[in-house]
Design a protein around this motif. Structure first.
Motif, short mmCIF file in Angstrom:
data_model
loop_
_atom_site.label_atom_id
_atom_site.label_comp_id
_atom_site.label_asym_id
_atom_site.label_seq_id
_atom_site.Cartn_x
_atom_site.Cartn_y
_atom_site.Cartn_z
N VAL A 1 0.88 -1.15 -0.07
CA VAL A 1 0.05 0.14 0.09
C VAL A 1 0.90 1.45 -0.03
CG1 VAL A 1 -1.45 1.45 1.38
CG2 VAL A 1 -1.93 -1.13 0.96
N LEU A 2 1.95 1.55 0.67
CA LEU A 2 2.78 2.33 0.77
C LEU A 2 3.36 2.69 -0.49
CD1 LEU A 2 4.32 2.04 4.56
CD2 LEU A 2 2.64 3.82 3.73
N MET B 1 -3.06 6.59 2.63
CA MET B 1 -1.40 6.34 2.75
C MET B 1 -1.02 5.67 1.43
SD MET B 1 -0.74 7.21 5.78
CE MET B 1 0.86 6.76 5.91
N ARG B 2 -1.90 5.37 0.65
CA ARG B 2 -1.42 4.67 -0.80
C ARG B 2 -0.51 5.56 -1.51
NH1 ARG B 2 -3.87 0.23 -2.48
NH2 ARG B 2 -5.93 0.78 -1.41
N GLY B 3 0.87 4.88 -1.78
CA GLY B 3 1.82 5.47 -2.19
C GLY B 3 2.69 6.56 -1.51
N ALA B 4 2.47 6.29 -0.19
CA ALA B 4 3.02 7.57 0.69
C ALA B 4 4.78 7.29 0.53
CB ALA B 4 2.62 7.36 2.17
N ALA B 5 5.28 5.98 0.29
CA ALA B 5 6.62 5.87 0.38
C ALA B 5 7.03 5.61 -1.29
CB ALA B 5 6.65 4.49 0.85
N ARG B 6 6.18 6.17 -2.07
CA ARG B 6 6.66 6.07 -3.52
C ARG B 6 7.62 7.27 -3.82
NH1 ARG B 6 5.72 2.61 -7.28
NH2 ARG B 6 6.05 3.24 -9.46
N GLU B 7 8.78 7.15 -3.29
CA GLU B 7 9.62 8.47 -3.40
C GLU B 7 10.66 7.87 -4.69
OE1 GLU B 7 9.53 9.09 1.16
OE2 GLU B 7 11.25 8.13 0.20
N MET C 1 13.29 5.56 -3.74
CA MET C 1 12.82 4.14 -3.29
C MET C 1 12.67 3.31 -4.55
SD MET C 1 12.38 2.09 -0.98
CE MET C 1 12.68 3.46 0.15
N THR D 1 16.03 2.29 -5.91
CA THR D 1 16.56 1.02 -5.17
C THR D 1 16.18 -0.16 -5.43
OG1 THR D 1 16.95 2.64 -3.21
CG2 THR D 1 17.00 0.26 -2.65
N ALA D 2 14.60 -0.39 -5.71
CA ALA D 2 14.20 -1.50 -6.15
C ALA D 2 14.70 -1.94 -7.63
CB ALA D 2 12.59 -1.09 -6.30
#
Lengths: 389, 165
Positions: free
Chosen positions: A206-207, B150-156, B159, B162-163
């Motif tokens: 999700v994040l 919160m969906r996509g909150a970590a989509r920086e 990141m 890195t993947a």
């Protein structure tokens, strides 16, 4: 000191054992404040992983306070509060320099054994068979941490044990599983297994922006926790996984699939699951790969299969033709914990996520043997057990 | 049977069903592969064909129980099979049959298993009660806001890069 020790299949005891001591200059001794029972501990409990010896101390998800440091350890000092990753890493070898920490070339002190079993050694692990070094684990009052100037993660006093404990295993494991999927905003991510790693994988997906996250399991309370984290749920006791996934993806299948189950898959409504059980009973197969087969079948062509679930040996009847012709990518491995801990600790500190949501039971270390059974049998709504030495 | 109804919940019935499934396969294999031995023991030497047929039925029930999403119909099939077994064994309990003690033991065993089959089928019918008694973790998101928020909150950018390493 007291420690939970393995004495055979379904036989974990809280024993009195000698306190650990510093053996190498880079070591540290940690006094445990919290430790957890991990889903992969159950593979040892159920007797599916080779290489355990009677008296081995269990546990690879733990944290505590530094009470002693070796003369060569410049990173830690007495009183530091640390979470200890389950992988023991040297920080210097070729793999560690590439951040492939779980395949560190130096820390497995039974390297020859691992070379024979796997072709090449992998990292030493706490409390997880002599194939990975035979290091005493952290379900104890104290633990010796080798290479403690590399692995342990200092955590601030503003966060509780419950918030940071899972940085040592399940949180980065679920996170790495999702990262390995290369999630795009249009993706559907299907996750098999609503245990602790599966729960973390839901939140991570999700994040990381997955359009749709789907959890597959048959335990209602686990599915309810997955739904709370944003997953659509499929109870495989009640409906066809293949049909429902196709319904949810317009017949195309999920682009990304995560196996958070591993070697002990069991599924009702599947003949292959029955086949695996019979073959395992006859010692013709070590692991039960129902989830792998199902993932290969349902995954959208050109998709990714991410496998954080633990496998130990040999599997059978894998539809490799489908895997190859669909152009699927498999990404797997034990977690490179230290690759993710700084970032995940920051996310916890900033309040983006609180991993303590997964804790359903807290008990004394002495009660650990009983809680292994509770956790294994999924009794009393048990999803994650934290033990307090 | 009212008291018995309280003896087995849904989860216990599921576990019992798995045990009965494997038992069914094991018994069926014995009947299918060694019908003469079974027949000799029960004084039914001339009924090898029937014993093998019963063995095939047991194996089919066992596979059905273990492979079906809902084993309930297969457990009821076992209950019916138990009745058939008892009906077949009963005439052989005749005092003139020198193997009568073994036939009586077999009748007792089948009756015991029939009871287990019934309790299992009864327990499996209580799925709804089981769901109601389970814990609900619907409030355990782990997020400070709704999952959708919160969906996509970590989509920086870093990141994502890195993947791909």
């Amino acid at each position: 000191m007291k420690a939970l020790c393995w004495h055979g299949k379904e036989d974990i005891r809280c024993d009195s054992v000698p306190d650990p001591r510093i053996e190498e200059p880079r070591d540290a001794i940690i006094r445990m404040t919290s430790c957890a029972i991990c889903g992969s501990d159950l593979h040892l409990y159920d007797g599916f992983m080779p290489g355990m010896k009677s008296g081995d101390i269990m546990g690879h998800e733990f944290m505590g306070e530094v009470v002693e440091v070796g003369s060569g350890n410049k990173k830690l000092k007495v009183g530091d509060r640390v979470v200890v990753p389950f992988t023991i890493v040297c920080g210097d070898c070729d793999q560690c320099r590439r951040s492939n920490f779980s395949v560190c070339e130096r820390t497995n002190r039974n390297k020859d054994l691992a070379d024979k079993a796997f072709g090449h050694t992998t990292a030493g692990l706490f409390g997880y068979t002599h194939l990975t070094g035979g290091y005493p684990g952290g379900q104890a009052e104290y633990v010796r941490v080798p290479y403690a100037d590399v692995g342990p993660v200092k955590v601030p006093s503003t966060l509780t044990d419950e918030q940071v404990l899972f940085l040592g295993d399940i949180f980065p494991t679920g996170w790495q599983a999702a990262i390995q999927c290369d999630i795009e905003p249009t993706d559907t991510v299907a996750i098999w297994g609503a245990g602790p790693v599966g729960q973390m994988a839901v939140r991570s997906a999700v994040l990381l922006g997955a359009r749709q996250v789907i959890m597959i399991d048959n335990v209602p309370e686990r599915l309810s926790m997955a739904a709370a984290g944003g997953a659509i749920t499929i109870n495989f006791d009640e409906e066809s996984v293949v049909e429902r996934l196709n319904d949810l993806t317009g017949g195309k299948g999920p682009e990304k699939c995560i196996d958070a189950v591993g070697m002990e898959a069991h599924a009702s409504g599947s003949v292959d699951s029955l086949y695996d059980r019979a073959k395992q009973a006859l010692m013709l197969e070590t692991d039960r790969p129902h989830v792998l087969r199902e993932m290969i079948y349902v995954c959208r062509p050109a998709g990714v299969l991410s496998i954080p679930g633990v496998y130990g040996g040999l599997i059978d009847k894998i539809p490799f033709g489908a895997l190859m012709n669909k152009g699927l990518t498999i990404r797997t491995g034990q977690t490179h914990v230290n690759k993710w801990t700084d970032d995940l600790l920051r996310r916890i500190e900033e309040g983006e996520i609180d991993p303590s949501f997964v804790i359903t039971h807290t008990a004394r270390l002495e009660d650990g043997p009983e809680f292994y059974k509770t956790f294994r049998d999924k009794k009393d709504g048990c999803i994650k057990v934290v033990l307090k030495p | 049977m009212t008291r018995m109804k309280t003896m087995l919940g849904y989860a216990g019935a599921k576990r019992l069903a798995r045990g009965l499934g494997w038992f069914s396969i094991a018994l069926g294999a014995l009947e299918l592969l060694a019908p003469r031995r079974v027949g000799d023991a029960l004084g039914m030497q001339h009924e090898s064909g029937a014993i093998q047929a019963y063995g095939a039925r047991e194996i089919a029930s066992g596979i059905g129980i273990l492979a079906a999403r809902d084993p309930t119909p297969w457990i009821w099939a076992r209950v019916i099979g138990d009745a058939l077994d008892l009906a077949t064994l009963a005439p052989n309990a005749d005092p003139r049959n020198p193997q009568r003690p073994y036939v009586l033991m077999a009748i007792g065993a089948v009756a015991g298993v029939a009871l287990l089959d019934y309790l299992c089928a009864d327990g499996l019918a209580r799925k709804e009660d089981d769901h109601r008694s389970r814990r609900d973790y619907a409030d355990r998101s782990g997020f400070p806001q709704s999952p959708n928020a919160m969906r996509g909150a970590a989509r920086e950018p870093e990141m994502v890069s890195t993947a791909r390493h």
